[in-house]
Design a protein around this motif. Structure first.
Motif, PDB file in Angstrom:
ATOM      1  N   SER A 326      -8.720  -2.166  41.580  1.00  0.00           N
ATOM      2  CA  SER A 326      -8.530  -1.268  40.492  1.00  0.00           C
ATOM      3  C   SER A 326      -7.229  -0.404  40.558  1.00  0.00           C
ATOM      4  O   SER A 326      -7.361   0.409  41.385  1.00  0.00           O
ATOM      5  CB  SER A 326      -9.596  -0.481  40.152  1.00  0.00           C
ATOM      6  OG  SER A 326      -9.424   0.695  39.189  1.00  0.00           O
ATOM      7  N   ALA A 327      -6.322  -0.589  39.718  1.00  0.00           N
ATOM      8  CA  ALA A 327      -5.272   0.432  39.792  1.00  0.00           C
ATOM      9  C   ALA A 327      -5.708   1.897  39.440  1.00  0.00           C
ATOM     10  O   ALA A 327      -5.176   2.861  40.237  1.00  0.00           O
ATOM     11  CB  ALA A 327      -4.337  -0.033  38.743  1.00  0.00           C
ATOM     12  N   LYS A 328      -6.565   2.150  38.534  1.00  0.00           N
ATOM     13  CA  LYS A 328      -6.749   3.610  38.337  1.00  0.00           C
ATOM     14  C   LYS A 328      -7.676   3.750  39.652  1.00  0.00           C
ATOM     15  O   LYS A 328      -7.404   5.265  39.775  1.00  0.00           O
ATOM     16  CB  LYS A 328      -7.981   3.415  37.231  1.00  0.00           C
ATOM     17  CG  LYS A 328      -8.397   4.837  36.717  1.00  0.00           C
ATOM     18  CD  LYS A 328      -9.608   4.655  35.706  1.00  0.00           C
ATOM     19  CE  LYS A 328     -10.002   6.365  35.471  1.00  0.00           C
ATOM     20  NZ  LYS A 328     -10.384   6.860  36.505  1.00  0.00           N
ATOM     21  N   TYR A 329      -8.579   3.499  40.192  1.00  0.00           N
ATOM     22  CA  TYR A 329      -9.218   4.005  41.402  1.00  0.00           C
ATOM     23  C   TYR A 329      -8.055   4.314  42.472  1.00  0.00           C
ATOM     24  O   TYR A 329      -8.283   5.060  43.212  1.00  0.00           O
ATOM     25  CB  TYR A 329     -10.302   2.837  41.940  1.00  0.00           C
ATOM     26  CG  TYR A 329     -11.437   2.854  41.095  1.00  0.00           C
ATOM     27  CD1 TYR A 329     -11.370   3.562  39.968  1.00  0.00           C
ATOM     28  CD2 TYR A 329     -12.599   2.204  41.367  1.00  0.00           C
ATOM     29  CE1 TYR A 329     -12.738   3.696  39.326  1.00  0.00           C
ATOM     30  CE2 TYR A 329     -13.919   2.032  40.590  1.00  0.00           C
ATOM     31  CZ  TYR A 329     -13.776   2.775  39.597  1.00  0.00           C
ATOM     32  OH  TYR A 329     -14.895   2.825  38.680  1.00  0.00           O
ATOM     33  N   MET A 330      -7.113   3.311  42.672  1.00  0.00           N
ATOM     34  CA  MET A 330      -6.275   3.388  43.802  1.00  0.00           C
ATOM     35  C   MET A 330      -5.372   4.634  43.472  1.00  0.00           C
ATOM     36  O   MET A 330      -5.078   5.372  44.341  1.00  0.00           O
ATOM     37  CB  MET A 330      -5.522   2.283  44.018  1.00  0.00           C
ATOM     38  CG  MET A 330      -4.206   2.241  44.877  1.00  0.00           C
ATOM     39  SD  MET A 330      -4.960   2.488  46.678  1.00  0.00           S
ATOM     40  CE  MET A 330      -5.423   0.933  46.985  1.00  0.00           C
ATOM     41  N   MET A 331      -5.016   4.888  42.255  1.00  0.00           N
ATOM     42  CA  MET A 331      -4.054   5.934  41.778  1.00  0.00           C
ATOM     43  C   MET A 331      -4.981   7.243  41.948  1.00  0.00           C
ATOM     44  O   MET A 331      -4.354   8.437  42.322  1.00  0.00           O
ATOM     45  CB  MET A 331      -3.485   5.830  40.666  1.00  0.00           C
ATOM     46  CG  MET A 331      -2.389   4.658  40.440  1.00  0.00           C
ATOM     47  SD  MET A 331      -2.090   4.037  39.069  1.00  0.00           S
ATOM     48  CE  MET A 331      -0.936   5.421  38.286  1.00  0.00           C
ATOM     49  N   ASP A 332      -6.134   7.136  41.612  1.00  0.00           N
ATOM     50  CA  ASP A 332      -6.861   8.505  41.635  1.00  0.00           C
ATOM     51  C   ASP A 332      -7.006   8.895  43.127  1.00  0.00           C
ATOM     52  O   ASP A 332      -6.834  10.070  43.468  1.00  0.00           O
ATOM     53  CB  ASP A 332      -8.431   8.167  41.214  1.00  0.00           C
ATOM     54  CG  ASP A 332      -8.445   8.193  39.537  1.00  0.00           C
ATOM     55  OD1 ASP A 332      -7.417   8.647  39.156  1.00  0.00           O
ATOM     56  OD2 ASP A 332      -9.544   7.835  39.193  1.00  0.00           O
ATOM     57  N   ALA A 333      -7.067   8.134  44.076  1.00  0.00           N
ATOM     58  CA  ALA A 333      -7.224   8.476  45.250  1.00  0.00           C
ATOM     59  C   ALA A 333      -5.973   8.722  45.973  1.00  0.00           C
ATOM     60  O   ALA A 333      -5.726   9.791  46.725  1.00  0.00           O
ATOM     61  CB  ALA A 333      -7.601   6.770  46.323  1.00  0.00           C
ATOM     62  N   LEU A 334      -5.034   8.062  45.756  1.00  0.00           N
ATOM     63  CA  LEU A 334      -3.663   8.556  46.116  1.00  0.00           C
ATOM     64  C   LEU A 334      -3.043   9.986  45.742  1.00  0.00           C
ATOM     65  O   LEU A 334      -2.412  10.498  46.410  1.00  0.00           O
ATOM     66  CB  LEU A 334      -2.376   7.500  45.676  1.00  0.00           C
ATOM     67  CG  LEU A 334      -2.698   6.278  46.182  1.00  0.00           C
ATOM     68  CD1 LEU A 334      -1.637   5.236  45.505  1.00  0.00           C
ATOM     69  CD2 LEU A 334      -2.276   6.253  47.758  1.00  0.00           C
ATOM     70  N   ARG A 335      -3.605  10.397  44.412  1.00  0.00           N
ATOM     71  CA  ARG A 335      -3.112  11.746  44.077  1.00  0.00           C
ATOM     72  C   ARG A 335      -3.836  12.732  44.727  1.00  0.00           C
ATOM     73  O   ARG A 335      -3.441  13.885  44.854  1.00  0.00           O
ATOM     74  CB  ARG A 335      -3.780  11.953  42.589  1.00  0.00           C
ATOM     75  CG  ARG A 335      -2.802  11.223  41.543  1.00  0.00           C
ATOM     76  CD  ARG A 335      -3.160  11.857  40.021  1.00  0.00           C
ATOM     77  NE  ARG A 335      -4.136  11.182  39.596  1.00  0.00           N
ATOM     78  CZ  ARG A 335      -4.132  10.057  38.886  1.00  0.00           C
ATOM     79  NH1 ARG A 335      -3.182   9.306  38.600  1.00  0.00           N
ATOM     80  NH2 ARG A 335      -5.480   9.437  38.525  1.00  0.00           N
ATOM     81  N   THR A 336      -4.871  12.497  45.546  1.00  0.00           N
ATOM     82  CA  THR A 336      -5.413  13.577  46.535  1.00  0.00           C
ATOM     83  C   THR A 336      -4.764  13.874  47.994  1.00  0.00           C
ATOM     84  O   THR A 336      -5.001  14.841  48.603  1.00  0.00           O
ATOM     85  CB  THR A 336      -6.926  12.934  46.956  1.00  0.00           C
ATOM     86  OG1 THR A 336      -7.002  11.818  47.997  1.00  0.00           O
ATOM     87  CG2 THR A 336      -7.897  12.791  45.789  1.00  0.00           C
ATOM     88  N   PHE A 337      -3.475  13.067  48.335  1.00  0.00           N
ATOM     89  CA  PHE A 337      -2.644  13.296  49.351  1.00  0.00           C
ATOM     90  C   PHE A 337      -1.717  14.249  49.124  1.00  0.00           C
ATOM     91  O   PHE A 337      -1.034  14.069  48.257  1.00  0.00           O
ATOM     92  CB  PHE A 337      -2.522  11.948  50.164  1.00  0.00           C
ATOM     93  CG  PHE A 337      -3.618  11.058  50.529  1.00  0.00           C
ATOM     94  CD1 PHE A 337      -4.132  11.251  51.648  1.00  0.00           C
ATOM     95  CD2 PHE A 337      -4.243  10.044  49.524  1.00  0.00           C
ATOM     96  CE1 PHE A 337      -4.947  10.486  52.359  1.00  0.00           C
ATOM     97  CE2 PHE A 337      -5.287   9.300  50.298  1.00  0.00           C
ATOM     98  CZ  PHE A 337      -5.773   9.505  51.603  1.00  0.00           C
ATOM     99  N   GLU A 338      -1.642  15.074  50.287  1.00  0.00           N
ATOM    100  CA  GLU A 338      -0.347  15.840  50.178  1.00  0.00           C
ATOM    101  C   GLU A 338       0.657  15.504  50.982  1.00  0.00           C
ATOM    102  O   GLU A 338       1.922  15.706  50.740  1.00  0.00           O
ATOM    103  CB  GLU A 338      -0.766  17.183  50.605  1.00  0.00           C
ATOM    104  CG  GLU A 338      -1.661  17.824  49.760  1.00  0.00           C
ATOM    105  CD  GLU A 338      -2.553  19.136  50.051  1.00  0.00           C
ATOM    106  OE1 GLU A 338      -2.301  19.523  51.241  1.00  0.00           O
ATOM    107  OE2 GLU A 338      -2.953  19.779  49.213  1.00  0.00           O
ATOM    108  N   ASP A 339       0.710  14.567  52.109  1.00  0.00           N
ATOM    109  CA  ASP A 339       1.984  14.101  52.798  1.00  0.00           C
ATOM    110  C   ASP A 339       2.273  13.168  52.141  1.00  0.00           C
ATOM    111  O   ASP A 339       1.719  12.046  51.690  1.00  0.00           O
ATOM    112  CB  ASP A 339       1.262  13.727  54.242  1.00  0.00           C
ATOM    113  CG  ASP A 339       0.816  15.000  55.156  1.00  0.00           C
ATOM    114  OD1 ASP A 339       1.259  16.095  54.659  1.00  0.00           O
ATOM    115  OD2 ASP A 339      -0.158  14.922  55.685  1.00  0.00           O
TER     116      ASP A 339
END
Length: 373
Positions: A326-339
């Motif tokens: 799921s692109a949505k699930y992946m993008m939600d997860a990626l938004r939590t990273f700061e590095d």
């Protein structure tokens, strides 16, 4: 009760406590905000019996206190009234016991109130031993996990965040059974008891909105059936969800065949572009093919067409892998990273995709792939 106070001071704390007012309250008295005024200051309390928020405004921040007292003001209009008052100084005066006049030099409201004797007794307790966190760390923990909670009431425990404390390690996990977010924080002082609780997601989300000054400390007082957060002059107490949270320890694999180093922004943007053609579909599925030192992100919609997007990456093996998610699930997860640098871990097209920062081991994101035939 009679006092005068600056508009911005009363409005800030009314906004905070009103987050505990539920539109589904069936107990009329809980639709009100409790005002308690004494020589130390003004206490504001709101509750829906599941969540209670109490804020304190010390007397030095109040312009004038003429009479002390307690009253319940109906919450439906009080916030809007204060917001729209034309003056910086607002006066409150109780008349005839159950009526209050809220006024400035040019504007006046007369409101019917509720009897404070009918308000339930709510114990906001402190624990001798408590966990202390920086407010900024708590906010980050919430942001990096809460998006993964379930919205399905059929599995109530998954609508909360699982918090575990063991010694000086605090672990926070959220999952909706299709994805999982795990954040670990090292505490400055070890906690004496072992903790394994589930905090309702909707309540912890309201706490996140209240916290503004990230440099302040937050005290966390944990009990068998409730949890209380003390932040500045605010007490925030929530009931806990009953039951045992699923054991997620074995959800995250320890060994991986495919390890891919990628640039966070490039990877996110590639998925974002590929997902354009599938936005109207429920699962928003994209496909990722890893070949040589390249990722090809693609999607296909029979009625619209196909898109392919490629980015350069570093891979540990030359074996190819093709996986859909799921692109949505992946993008939600990626938004939590700061590095900028992230690592993508995979085994097969049916095993979880795990995301980590290249420089921070404290955050793990997991997404289940979607089989496409």
């Amino acid at each position: 009760m009679k006092f005068s106070i600056k508009k911005n001071i009363i409005l800030e704390q009314l906004t905070n406590v009103s987050k505990a007012i539920s539109p589904r309250n069936i107990i009329p008295i809980l639709n009100g905000i409790k005002f308690e005024l004494n020589n130390t200051g003004l206490y504001l309390t709101a509750s829906d019996s599941d969540l209670t928020i109490k804020a304190f405004i010390p007397s030095e921040k109040i312009e004038k206190i003429e009479n002390e007292g307690t009253i319940i003001i109906q919450s439906k209009y009080i916030l809007d009234i204060i917001k729209k008052m034309p003056s910086d100084i607002i006066n409150f005066e109780v008349v005839d016991n159950l009526k209050i006049v809220i006024y400035t030099d040019s504007s006046q409201y007369n409101l019917n109130c509720l009897n404070s004797l009918d308000y339930p007794q709510i114990d906001l307790e402190y624990n001798e031993t408590h966990v202390t966190l920086k407010a900024g760390d708590l906010k980050k923990m919430i942001k990096q996990t809460i998006f993964a909670i379930s919205t399905q009431e059929s599995r109530p425990l998954l609508t909360g965040i699982n918090v575990k404390v063991n010694g000086n390690v605090l672990e926070c996990v959220a999952t909706d059974s299709y994805r999982l977010a795990k954040k670990t924080i090292m505490l400055e002082e070890p906690y004496n008891d072992t903790v394994d609780i589930v905090i309702p997601g909707k309540n912890i989300n309201e706490l996140d909105k209240i916290i503004q000054d990230e440099e302040k400390d937050v005290e966390i007082h944990i009990f068998n059936n409730k949890i209380m957060f003390k932040y500045m002059d605010i007490l925030f107490q929530s009931n806990l969800l009953n039951g045992s949270y699923p054991n997620t320890t074995n959800f995250i694999p320890n060994d991986f065949i495919h390890i891919i180093n990628a640039n966070l922004n490039e990877y996110y943007a590639s998925i974002d572009r590929a997902a354009l053609l599938t936005q109207s579909k429920d699962k928003n599925i994209v496909k990722m093919d890893a070949k040589d030192n390249e990722l090809c992100i693609s999607s296909y919609a029979s009625e619209i067409g196909k898109v392919e997007d490629r980015i350069k990456v570093d891979r540990n093996v030359s074996d190819e892998i093709s996986i859909s998610f799921s692109a949505k699930y992946m993008m939600d997860a990626l938004r939590t990273f700061e590095d900028e640098a992230i690592i993508i871990f995979m085994n097969t097209d049916s095993k979880p995709i795990v995301l980590k920062s290249a420089n921070d081991e404290s955050l793990i994101q997991l997404i289940l792939p979607i089989k496409t035939y």
